[in-house]
Scaffold this motif. Structure first.
Motif, PDB file in Angstrom:
ATOM      1  N   LYS A   4       0.865  -1.177   0.000  1.00 43.86           N
ATOM      2  CA  LYS A   4       0.000   0.000   0.000  1.00 43.86           C
ATOM      3  C   LYS A   4       0.900   1.225   0.000  1.00 43.86           C
ATOM      4  O   LYS A   4       1.330   1.688   1.043  1.00 43.86           O
ATOM      5  N   LYS A   5       1.229   1.707  -1.182  1.00 46.94           N
ATOM      6  CA  LYS A   5       2.108   2.876  -1.284  1.00 46.94           C
ATOM      7  C   LYS A   5       1.352   4.121  -0.845  1.00 46.94           C
ATOM      8  O   LYS A   5       0.244   4.383  -1.279  1.00 46.94           O
ATOM      9  N   GLN A   6       1.993   4.875   0.021  1.00 50.67           N
ATOM     10  CA  GLN A   6       1.490   6.167   0.470  1.00 50.67           C
ATOM     11  C   GLN A   6       2.562   7.199   0.146  1.00 50.67           C
ATOM     12  O   GLN A   6       3.734   6.846   0.008  1.00 50.67           O
ATOM     13  N   THR A   7       2.188   8.441   0.063  1.00 52.26           N
ATOM     14  CA  THR A   7       3.180   9.494  -0.141  1.00 52.26           C
ATOM     15  C   THR A   7       2.907  10.658   0.804  1.00 52.26           C
ATOM     16  O   THR A   7       1.778  10.868   1.243  1.00 52.26           O
ATOM     17  N   ILE A   8       3.967  11.376   1.094  1.00 54.41           N
ATOM     18  CA  ILE A   8       3.872  12.626   1.845  1.00 54.41           C
ATOM     19  C   ILE A   8       4.681  13.669   1.086  1.00 54.41           C
ATOM     20  O   ILE A   8       5.610  13.331   0.349  1.00 54.41           O
ATOM     21  N   LEU A   9       4.331  14.912   1.265  1.00 54.94           N
ATOM     22  CA  LEU A   9       5.060  16.015   0.642  1.00 54.94           C
ATOM     23  C   LEU A   9       5.822  16.743   1.744  1.00 54.94           C
ATOM     24  O   LEU A   9       5.235  17.190   2.731  1.00 54.94           O
ATOM     25  N   THR A  10       7.128  16.843   1.578  1.00 53.39           N
ATOM     26  CA  THR A  10       7.955  17.515   2.582  1.00 53.39           C
ATOM     27  C   THR A  10       7.761  19.019   2.506  1.00 53.39           C
ATOM     28  O   THR A  10       7.233  19.547   1.523  1.00 53.39           O
ATOM     29  N   ASP A  11       8.230  19.732   3.524  1.00 47.88           N
ATOM     30  CA  ASP A  11       8.091  21.189   3.526  1.00 47.88           C
ATOM     31  C   ASP A  11       8.977  21.870   2.486  1.00 47.88           C
ATOM     32  O   ASP A  11       8.813  23.056   2.231  1.00 47.88           O
ATOM     33  N   ASP A  12       9.899  21.116   1.867  1.00 41.69           N
ATOM     34  CA  ASP A  12      10.678  21.693   0.770  1.00 41.69           C
ATOM     35  C   ASP A  12      10.209  21.167  -0.591  1.00 41.69           C
ATOM     36  O   ASP A  12      10.882  21.293  -1.595  1.00 41.69           O
ATOM     37  N   GLU A  15       8.291  14.794  -2.848  1.00 36.10           N
ATOM     38  CA  GLU A  15       7.346  13.724  -2.538  1.00 36.10           C
ATOM     39  C   GLU A  15       8.102  12.467  -2.111  1.00 36.10           C
ATOM     40  O   GLU A  15       8.934  11.949  -2.852  1.00 36.10           O
ATOM     41  N   LEU A  16       7.808  12.008  -0.898  1.00 36.65           N
ATOM     42  CA  LEU A  16       8.444  10.819  -0.351  1.00 36.65           C
ATOM     43  C   LEU A  16       7.410   9.703  -0.251  1.00 36.65           C
ATOM     44  O   LEU A  16       6.244   9.947   0.061  1.00 36.65           O
ATOM     45  N   ALA A  17       7.863   8.486  -0.501  1.00 37.10           N
ATOM     46  CA  ALA A  17       6.973   7.332  -0.481  1.00 37.10           C
ATOM     47  C   ALA A  17       7.260   6.450   0.724  1.00 37.10           C
ATOM     48  O   ALA A  17       8.394   6.389   1.215  1.00 37.10           O
ATOM     49  N   TYR A  18       6.218   5.781   1.177  1.00 38.31           N
ATOM     50  CA  TYR A  18       6.384   4.759   2.200  1.00 38.31           C
ATOM     51  C   TYR A  18       5.356   3.671   1.959  1.00 38.31           C
ATOM     52  O   TYR A  18       4.326   3.891   1.324  1.00 38.31           O
ATOM     53  N   THR A  55       3.569  -2.057  10.023  1.00 36.77           N
ATOM     54  CA  THR A  55       4.896  -1.653   9.559  1.00 36.77           C
ATOM     55  C   THR A  55       4.795  -0.473   8.608  1.00 36.77           C
ATOM     56  O   THR A  55       3.843  -0.347   7.839  1.00 36.77           O
ATOM     57  N   ILE A  56       5.797   0.372   8.678  1.00 35.44           N
ATOM     58  CA  ILE A  56       5.966   1.464   7.720  1.00 35.44           C
ATOM     59  C   ILE A  56       7.397   1.364   7.220  1.00 35.44           C
ATOM     60  O   ILE A  56       8.347   1.517   7.983  1.00 35.44           O
ATOM     61  N   ALA A  57       7.538   1.058   5.931  1.00 35.36           N
ATOM     62  CA  ALA A  57       8.857   0.982   5.300  1.00 35.36           C
ATOM     63  C   ALA A  57       9.016   2.251   4.466  1.00 35.36           C
ATOM     64  O   ALA A  57       8.236   2.513   3.555  1.00 35.36           O
ATOM     65  N   PHE A  58      10.014   3.031   4.792  1.00 32.82           N
ATOM     66  CA  PHE A  58      10.193   4.377   4.259  1.00 32.82           C
ATOM     67  C   PHE A  58      11.239   4.403   3.152  1.00 32.82           C
ATOM     68  O   PHE A  58      12.313   3.831   3.303  1.00 32.82           O
ATOM     69  N   ASP A  59      10.905   5.046   2.034  1.00 27.22           N
ATOM     70  CA  ASP A  59      11.876   5.299   0.959  1.00 27.22           C
ATOM     71  C   ASP A  59      12.435   6.703   1.139  1.00 27.22           C
ATOM     72  O   ASP A  59      11.703   7.695   1.036  1.00 27.22           O
ATOM     73  N   ARG A  60      13.729   6.789   1.416  1.00 25.40           N
ATOM     74  CA  ARG A  60      14.364   8.101   1.542  1.00 25.40           C
ATOM     75  C   ARG A  60      14.341   8.821   0.201  1.00 25.40           C
ATOM     76  O   ARG A  60      14.164   8.195  -0.845  1.00 25.40           O
ATOM     77  N   ARG A  61      14.536  10.123   0.219  1.00 20.42           N
ATOM     78  CA  ARG A  61      14.563  10.871  -1.041  1.00 20.42           C
ATOM     79  C   ARG A  61      15.639  10.280  -1.952  1.00 20.42           C
ATOM     80  O   ARG A  61      16.689   9.853  -1.497  1.00 20.42           O
TER      81      ARG A  61
END
Length: 82
Positions: A4-12, A15-18, A55-61
Motif C-alpha cells: 500500500k504505497k502512500q506518499t507525503i510532501l515535505t516542507d521543501d 514527494e516521499l513514499a512509504y 509496519t511502515i517501510a520508508f523510501d528516503r529521497r
C-alpha cells in the motif's frame, strides 16, 4: 506482502513514499540503508504483519518510489524527512 504505497510532501516540496502494512497497535518503522528501497524489507514486513504489527517501510529521497531530486541531499535533511 500487500503493498500500500502512500506518499507525503515535505516542507521543501519533495514527494516521499512509504509502504504501510498491517494494523496492529504496535508500529515498526523500517529504514533501508543507502541505496536500498523500502521493498527490500519484504521478508521482515511479512513476518511482522503476521505477528500483528503495523509496519511502515520508508523510501528516503532519491530511493525506491520516492522522488528522485538533487534538492537537499544532506544527511541532516534526510533525518528531518523521517
Amino acid at each position: 506482502m500487500e503493498i500500500k504505497k502512500q506518499t507525503i510532501l515535505t516542507d521543501d516540496g519533495v514527494e516521499l513514499a512509504y509502504l504501510e502494512n498491517g494494523s496492529g497497535e504496535e508500529t515498526v518503522v523500517l529504514l533501508a540503508g543507502f541505496g536500498a528501497p523500502a521493498i527490500s524489507w519484504v521478508n521482515q514486513v511479512d513476518a511482522l504483519t503476521a505477528a500483528g504489527v503495523r509496519t511502515i517501510a520508508f523510501d528516503r529521497r532519491c530511493h525506491g518510489l520516492s522522488e528522485h531530486t538533487a534538492k537537499n541531499l544532506t544527511m541532516l535533511r534526510q533525518g528531518a524527512d523521517v
